[in-house]
Each structure stands twice: as structure tokens, then as C-alpha cells.
Design a protein around this motif. Structure first.
Motif, short mmCIF file in Angstrom:
data_model
loop_
_atom_site.label_atom_id
_atom_site.label_comp_id
_atom_site.label_asym_id
_atom_site.label_seq_id
_atom_site.Cartn_x
_atom_site.Cartn_y
_atom_site.Cartn_z
N LEU A 26 0.97 -1.41 0.09
CA LEU A 26 -0.02 -0.21 0.17
C LEU A 26 0.88 1.40 0.06
N SER A 27 2.27 1.77 0.51
CA SER A 27 2.83 2.06 0.48
C SER A 27 3.62 2.88 -0.22
N ALA A 28 4.37 1.52 -1.14
CA ALA A 28 4.07 1.42 -2.49
C ALA A 28 3.45 2.05 -3.54
N ILE A 29 2.26 1.19 -4.08
CA ILE A 29 0.74 2.02 -4.27
C ILE A 29 0.63 4.07 -4.66
N SER A 30 0.54 4.07 -2.96
CA SER A 30 0.49 4.80 -2.55
C SER A 30 1.78 6.28 -3.62
N CYS A 31 2.43 5.91 -2.99
CA CYS A 31 3.69 6.91 -3.32
C CYS A 31 3.88 6.41 -5.08
N GLY A 32 3.85 5.74 -5.50
CA GLY A 32 3.57 5.75 -7.03
C GLY A 32 3.02 6.52 -7.62
N LEU A 33 1.65 6.55 -7.22
CA LEU A 33 0.67 7.33 -7.88
C LEU A 33 0.97 9.08 -7.94
N PHE A 34 1.67 9.11 -6.50
CA PHE A 34 1.96 10.34 -6.38
C PHE A 34 2.62 10.68 -7.27
N LEU A 35 3.42 10.22 -7.14
CA LEU A 35 4.88 10.49 -7.88
C LEU A 35 4.39 10.35 -9.72
N TYR A 36 3.70 9.76 -10.01
CA TYR A 36 3.55 9.79 -11.41
C TYR A 36 2.92 10.89 -11.53
N ALA A 37 1.76 11.33 -10.54
CA ALA A 37 1.06 12.79 -10.40
C ALA A 37 1.85 14.35 -10.76
N ALA A 38 3.09 14.35 -9.96
CA ALA A 38 3.59 15.02 -10.04
C ALA A 38 3.82 15.52 -11.58
N TYR A 39 5.19 14.14 -11.98
CA TYR A 39 5.05 14.58 -13.58
C TYR A 39 4.44 14.41 -13.90
N THR A 40 2.73 14.24 -13.94
CA THR A 40 2.30 14.17 -14.85
C THR A 40 2.02 15.78 -14.59
N VAL A 41 1.50 16.47 -14.01
CA VAL A 41 1.10 17.83 -13.47
C VAL A 41 2.85 18.90 -13.91
N ASP A 42 3.88 18.51 -13.42
CA ASP A 42 4.71 19.01 -13.05
C ASP A 42 5.34 19.87 -14.38
N GLY A 43 5.78 20.70 -15.08
CA GLY A 43 6.40 21.66 -15.93
C GLY A 43 7.91 21.57 -16.15
N PRO A 44 8.57 21.88 -15.14
CA PRO A 44 9.99 21.88 -14.84
C PRO A 44 10.81 20.63 -14.09
N PRO A 45 11.26 20.26 -15.03
CA PRO A 45 12.07 19.32 -14.06
C PRO A 45 12.68 19.51 -12.99
N PHE A 46 12.56 20.27 -12.31
CA PHE A 46 13.57 20.07 -11.78
C PHE A 46 12.64 20.45 -10.27
N ALA A 47 11.21 21.05 -10.35
CA ALA A 47 10.01 20.91 -9.53
C ALA A 47 10.11 18.80 -9.27
N TRP A 48 9.90 18.03 -10.63
CA TRP A 48 9.28 16.86 -11.14
C TRP A 48 10.98 16.28 -9.43
#
Length: 277
Positions: free
Chosen positions: A191-213
Motif C-alpha cells: 500500500l505504501s508503494a502504491i500510494s507513493c507511486g501514484l503521487f510520483l506519477y501525478a507529480a511527473y504528469t502535472v509538473d513542467g520544470p524538471p527541477f520540481a519533479w
């Protein structure tokens, strides 16, 4: 009803106010099986808390929003573990004999030390919530304290003796053995891996600048490893000391450990975000 469904319903009815209307007989066997779903309950509570934080951020400044979210958090748990925190504080901070401390925990009345400990804990949680307000990308990592604090409750049930030799609430969980504990650990990790993975994917999708990602990834990945290890280390330190004083643990101590370790996990997350920003 299938056994796993009964166990899941028992976990939600016992640990939360989620509307699970099934009629159950809370036998020691059912209570023991239900521990497999404790991390699931933690995930649901944590998700509701952070959704409430996100929504309230549109309407309120961070400070009242944090207090409102904390109120929702306490309501979702029914104050069950908070009651254990207060009873444990009354007993352990009395510096009485083992027998007297166990009597104090059985007393339904709350003393001065319990009130003080409760106020300080709620103040700490409110300020930690305040510090994390507006950082939606952290939600995946922010549910980790809710998951791992409940895992440690199950760990404590399986690894420490009962202070009252089978009496009281702790006696209902005497069937927690290593095989079940490994399963609970695996569920918590998944559950920890799924939760963190989903929000990492969301950050990757939403964030433009590579630094923020990369910044978001650093915080979440650090939290994924640091929070479980520190929660286990702090929990074991506390449980060892308490077990030595009481000759084992009680149901109140399980709840107190959960409350304290949730705060430890959130504190670590605030420290990580401060360091990495």
C-alpha cells in the motif's frame, strides 16, 4: 460471509467510524484475523484526512484548516487511540508500582497527566498539519504514518507479552503470530508503494520544470524509506521501555503507540520537506 470480508469489516468497525453496518461477533479469532486489514484502515483514514486538507485549503487559511482537518481525523478514529494515549499517560507518568499503573489504565476517568498529554499531542499534530498544508504532491507520502503506525500496533501485539496475562482488550489479539505479522508487513509495504507511486506519477504528469519533479521525487522516495524505519525504531524503543515497566503491553498501550507514531511520521515528513526545500 467469507472470512476475509468479516475480518475487513471488523477492522473498520473497531478502528474507525466508517459506516460498516455488518453485525459481527468480536471473537479473539476474528479480531486476530482483522489485523491483516489494519493498514487498509490506516490508508482510508489518511486519504480522507488529506483530501479534507486539500479541500479546506480552498476555503480557509492554513491555521483554521489544520484544526478542522485534525477534528475530522479524530472523528474518523472515534478517539479510540486517543483514549489509550491519555490512559497510558496517566499510568506511566504516575511513577507508581506496576499493579497501580495497570489499575489506573483500567479507570475510565482521565487525570491531569492524561489531559496534558492529549493537549500536547493534538497541538503537535495540528502544527504539523499546518506545516504540510498546500503541498498536495506529498499526499502519497503523507499517508505513510497512518499505515506504518498501525503496522506497528500489530507488531507490538505479536512481539510483546500481555501485561494482564490474557485479560482485557490485549488478550483478544493473543493469536497474532509471525506468519500473520509478515502478511501485515507485506500489505503495508504494498500500500505504501502504491500510494507513493501514484503521487510520483501525478507529480511527473502535472509538473513542467524538471527541477520540481526531481524535488517531489526526492521527498517522496526519502519518506518511503525513512518513515517506516524511524517509526519502527521509535516504536520499538517505546514498547521495550513500557513492556519492561509493566511486564508487557495492554490495549491502551497499543493505542498510545499508534497515536505517538503517527505524530513521529508526520514530524519526519515535515523535516524532510524542510531539508529538501
Amino acid at each position: 460471509m467469507r472470512e476475509n470480508t468479516k475480518a475487513a469489516a471488523a477492522a473498520f468497525q473497531f478502528l474507525s467510524r466508517f459506516p460498516v453496518k455488518t453485525q459481527l461477533e468480536f471473537t479473539p479469532e476474528l479480531m486476530t484475523r482483522s489485523t491483516l486489514f489494519y493498514p487498509v484502515v490506516g490508508l482510508c483514514i489518511g486519504t480522507c484526512v488529506w483530501i479534507a486538507a486539500w479541500l479546506s485549503g480552498f476555503l480557509l487559511p492554513p491555521a483554521p484548516s489544520a484544526v478542522l482537518v485534525l477534528t475530522i481525523w479524530v472523528w474518523l478514529t472515534g478517539g479510540l487511540h486517543l483514549d489509550g494515549w491519555m490512559d497510558s499517560a496517566d499510568a506511566l507518568l504516575s511513577y507508581r508500582s506496576r499493579e497501580r499503573m495497570l489499575e489506573i489504565m483500567k479507570d475510565s476517568r482521565v487525570g491531569a497527566m492524561g489531559v496534558i498529554a492529549c493537549v500536547l499531542l493534538l497541538m503537535l499534530k495540528a502544527t504539523l498539519l499546518y506545516s504540510l498544508m498546500g503541498q498536495t504532491f506529498l499526499m502519497g507520502a503523507a499517508v505513510l504514518p497512518f499505515l506504518w503506525s498501525r503496522f506497528f500496533m500489530v507488531y507490538a501485539m505479536g512481539k510483546y507479552p500481555r501485561a494482564r496475562a490474557g485479560e482485557g482488550l490485549a488478550g483478544m489479539f493473543s493469536g497474532v503470530q509471525n506468519a500473520l505479522l509478515y502478511k501485515v508487513g507485506a500489505v503495508t509495504l504494498l500500500l505504501s508503494a502504491i500510494s507513493c507511486g501514484l503521487f510520483l506519477y501525478a507529480a511527473y504528469t502535472v509538473d513542467g520544470p524538471p527541477f520540481a519533479w526531481s524535488l517531489h521525487m526526492g521527498v517522496i522516495l526519502s519518506a518511503f524509506f525513512v518513515i517506516p524505519l524511524c517509526i519502527w525504531a521509535c516504536g520499538k524503543w517505546a514498547a521495550d521501555r513500557i513492556s519492561k515497566r509493566l511486564g508487557g503491553l495492554t490495549g491502551d498501550i497499543y493505542g498510545a503507540l499508534n497515536e505517538g507514531l503517527e505524530a513521529v511520521g508526520l514530524l519526519l515528513l515535515v523535516i524532510l520537506t524542510t531539508i529538501m526545500h
